[in-house]
Design an enzyme around this catalytic site. Sequence first.
Site, PDB file in Angstrom:
ATOM      1  N   CYS A  50       0.855  -1.175   0.000  1.00 53.39           N
ATOM      2  CA  CYS A  50       0.000   0.000   0.000  1.00 53.39           C
ATOM      3  C   CYS A  50       0.897   1.232   0.000  1.00 53.39           C
ATOM      4  O   CYS A  50       2.117   1.127  -0.074  1.00 53.39           O
ATOM      5  CB  CYS A  50      -0.893   0.008   1.237  1.00 53.39           C
ATOM      6  SG  CYS A  50      -1.893  -1.480   1.441  1.00 53.39           S
TER       7      CYS A  50
ATOM      8  N   LEU B  43      -3.706  -1.657  -1.303  1.00 55.40           N
ATOM      9  CA  LEU B  43      -3.629  -2.892  -2.063  1.00 55.40           C
ATOM     10  C   LEU B  43      -4.194  -3.977  -1.168  1.00 55.40           C
ATOM     11  O   LEU B  43      -3.600  -4.327  -0.148  1.00 55.40           O
ATOM     12  CB  LEU B  43      -2.179  -3.216  -2.450  1.00 55.40           C
ATOM     13  CG  LEU B  43      -1.978  -4.504  -3.249  1.00 55.40           C
ATOM     14  CD1 LEU B  43      -2.618  -4.399  -4.628  1.00 55.40           C
ATOM     15  CD2 LEU B  43      -0.489  -4.841  -3.372  1.00 55.40           C
TER      16      LEU B  43
ATOM     17  N   ILE C 170      -4.803  -7.320   0.284  1.00 55.98           N
ATOM     18  CA  ILE C 170      -4.187  -8.642   0.298  1.00 55.98           C
ATOM     19  C   ILE C 170      -4.804  -9.524   1.382  1.00 55.98           C
ATOM     20  O   ILE C 170      -5.123 -10.682   1.151  1.00 55.98           O
ATOM     21  CB  ILE C 170      -2.660  -8.528   0.531  1.00 55.98           C
ATOM     22  CG1 ILE C 170      -2.002  -7.684  -0.575  1.00 55.98           C
ATOM     23  CG2 ILE C 170      -2.021  -9.904   0.613  1.00 55.98           C
ATOM     24  CD1 ILE C 170      -1.978  -8.344  -1.931  1.00 55.98           C
TER      25      ILE C 170
ATOM     26  N   ASN D  51       1.468   0.444   5.820  1.00 60.19           N
ATOM     27  CA  ASN D  51       1.881  -0.261   4.612  1.00 60.19           C
ATOM     28  C   ASN D  51       2.639  -1.494   5.093  1.00 60.19           C
ATOM     29  O   ASN D  51       3.720  -1.364   5.662  1.00 60.19           O
ATOM     30  CB  ASN D  51       2.784   0.631   3.766  1.00 60.19           C
ATOM     31  CG  ASN D  51       3.406  -0.086   2.569  1.00 60.19           C
ATOM     32  OD1 ASN D  51       4.369   0.389   1.995  1.00 60.19           O
ATOM     33  ND2 ASN D  51       2.863  -1.232   2.193  1.00 60.19           N
ATOM     34  N   GLY D  52       2.067  -2.677   4.918  1.00 54.77           N
ATOM     35  CA  GLY D  52       2.797  -3.853   5.351  1.00 54.77           C
ATOM     36  C   GLY D  52       1.915  -5.018   5.736  1.00 54.77           C
ATOM     37  O   GLY D  52       0.701  -5.011   5.502  1.00 54.77           O
TER      38      GLY D  52
ATOM     39  N   THR E 293      23.819  -1.054  -9.782  1.00 51.29           N
ATOM     40  CA  THR E 293      23.374  -2.441  -9.615  1.00 51.29           C
ATOM     41  C   THR E 293      21.862  -2.540  -9.512  1.00 51.29           C
ATOM     42  O   THR E 293      21.242  -3.434 -10.089  1.00 51.29           O
ATOM     43  CB  THR E 293      23.998  -3.044  -8.345  1.00 51.29           C
ATOM     44  OG1 THR E 293      25.402  -2.858  -8.373  1.00 51.29           O
ATOM     45  CG2 THR E 293      23.693  -4.520  -8.240  1.00 51.29           C
TER      46      THR E 293
ATOM     47  N   ARG F  99      20.159  -1.939 -12.922  1.00 45.33           N
ATOM     48  CA  ARG F  99      20.370  -3.100 -13.794  1.00 45.33           C
ATOM     49  C   ARG F  99      19.399  -4.233 -13.454  1.00 45.33           C
ATOM     50  O   ARG F  99      18.780  -4.824 -14.341  1.00 45.33           O
ATOM     51  CB  ARG F  99      21.803  -3.617 -13.623  1.00 45.33           C
ATOM     52  CG  ARG F  99      22.896  -2.779 -14.254  1.00 45.33           C
ATOM     53  CD  ARG F  99      24.250  -3.374 -13.881  1.00 45.33           C
ATOM     54  NE  ARG F  99      25.363  -2.693 -14.524  1.00 45.33           N
ATOM     55  CZ  ARG F  99      26.646  -2.994 -14.301  1.00 45.33           C
ATOM     56  NH1 ARG F  99      26.933  -3.979 -13.450  1.00 45.33           N
ATOM     57  NH2 ARG F  99      27.610  -2.344 -14.923  1.00 45.33           N
TER      58      ARG F  99
END
Length: 553
Positions: free
Chosen positions: A2, A52, A54, A76-77, A321, A324
Site C-alpha cells: 500500500c 492494495l 491482500i 503499509n505492510g 546495480t 540493472r
Amino acid sequence: MCSILALLDVPSGGVLGLRADALERSRRMRHRGPDWSGVYSDDRHLLVHERLAIVGVEGGAQPIVSADGQVALAVNGEIYNHRELESTVDHDFATGSDCEVILPLWRERGSSFLDDVNGIFAFVAVDRETGDWIVARDPIGVVPLYWGRDEHGVLHVASELKGIADVCREVAEFPPGHVWTSGSETPRRYHEPRWRDYAATEGVAPAPGMLRAAFEAAVTRQLMCDVPYGVLLSGGLDSSLVAACAVAHSRTRVESECGEEAWWPRVHSFAIGLDGSPDLAAARSAAEFLGTVHHELHFTLQEGLDALREVIWHLETYDVTTVRASTPMFLMARKIKATGVKMVLSGEGADEIFGGYLYFHRAPSAAEFHAETVRKLDQLHLFDCLRANKSMAAFGVEARVPFLDAEFLEVAMSFDAEHKRCADGRIEKHVLRAAFEGALPDDVLWRQKEQFSDGVGYAWIDSLRAHADANVTDGELERAVWRFPHNTPETKEAYLYREIFEGHYPGPHAAALVPGGKSIACSTPAALAWDASFAESADPSGRAVRGVHRDGY
C-alpha cells in the site's frame, strides 16, 4: 503493498487547507495501492492511504479508526504474527486486517511492542485527543518510508520520495528498525539483536534441522493471503527454496491456522530473461520438479532500455546495480499483474545472511565474514529490498521476503560464521544447501550464484553500457564532478542513471539519499580490503570476481 502519506504537527486549523494537496501527492503513489483510497483528519493530523487489498479484502480499509474515534492508523505492510499479538490485548476488532492490532498495542504499551512484531511494515498512528503520534518501520526496511518538514514545520511522512520531495525543504529516509514519537526530535532505534556482535555467535554450531524448520515456518507464515499469489523463480538456490517450501505448504489456509483448504492451492511461478538466459533454463527445470504453474517471460534489450526512465522514477535511486537488476523485475511485475496475482514471495536476503556473493570466498576470517553479513543486512533497504518492493509495487504487486523473516533471521544469524565460510573449497551458502538436501534437484540445489542482472542474460549489462556510451559524451563524463559533486559518477552508465534521476528528483537532498562508494560484485566498500585486486577491478556485476568455482581459487 500500500502507500501512506501523513501530515503531522499541523498548526491548529490548518489541516483543511492542506487536504487537496495531500490527496494529489498521495495519488502519485497510487500504483502501490490501486484498490481503494482512504482519508482521516483531525485538528493536527492528516492520514491518506492507498490500499492494495491482500488480507481482509472486504473489511480492511484504512486508515483504521478505533471504536471510540480517538486513535487512527495507516499502515503499509503485513503483520505475520497478528493472531498471536491479538490474544494479548483487550480490543474489539472491527476489521479483518492483520494490521489493526497495532492500534491497541500502541494504546496499551506505547512503542515497547515493536520488537514483538514479526512483519514488514511502515506505519503512522495518531491520537486525536492528546495530539500524540508514532511513526515506525520494520527492522530490515523491507517496506520503504521517507520524511521531511516543510517551511511551516509540518512533518510529512510518505511511502515514497515522490510523495514529499517537492514540498519539503529537506527529505530523509526513515531508518529501518527505528521509531519516532511525538515530543522526540529524531527517530530512535528499537531493534538491536544480539547477533549483530560476532562475539555473541562465536562457537555456536548450526543445527541443519532447525535451520530448515525455521525457514519452512517463515514461508508458511508469509503465505497469509486472501488473493492469488505466486513466487519469483530465477532457478537459483534462494528463489527455488522459497518455491519448494511454498509448494509444500500451499494446500491449507494460513489464516485458519491451516485448518481448511487454501483458497489458492496452486502455486504460480514467474521467471524472466532474454532468450537463452541462464535463469530461464534453470527456472524451467526447478518449476518442472516442483510442479508449479510456471510462467516464462521474455523481454528484449530494447524493451529494457525503453523502460529505464520509468524504472528510475519508480525506484527513486540511481544506483547502478539496482537499476540493472530492477528493470527486468519491473517488466516482469507488469506481466504478473496481468495474471491476477497480487502477491509474490521472493528470495532476497539469503546472500546477505549466508555470504552468497562470490567475493565472500575471500573473507579473511569468520569475524570479518560475519561483520560483512551484518553490513549487508544493514544496507538491504537501499538495494535489494528497495528493488523488490518498488519494482513490484509499480504495478500493484506485493513482494514478501521469507529469508528476512524476524524469527528465521534470529536462527540463521546466531551461529558462528565459521560454518558459513567458503573455506576448503566449499561452495557459497553450503550450510543452507545442506539443510535442504533432497528438497531440490542437485543441479538446482548446488547451482552457483548468479546475480539477477547477470542471470537474466549477460547481454543485458553489455547493452546498458553500450546504450550509455551512445548517450553520454566523454566531455560530459569528464565534467561530471561539476554537475554532480555528490556521488560523482565514474562511468557513463552511472552518469546516465544519475541524469535521469535528477530529471525526476532535482536538487541535492534527493540525490544524497542514494549511497555511493566502490563495490566488487555487490560488496560493501569495507570488503574491498579483502583482496588487492578488488579495488583495481571494482564493478557491481558478479562477473567482476573471476575464477570462483566449487573447488575454490
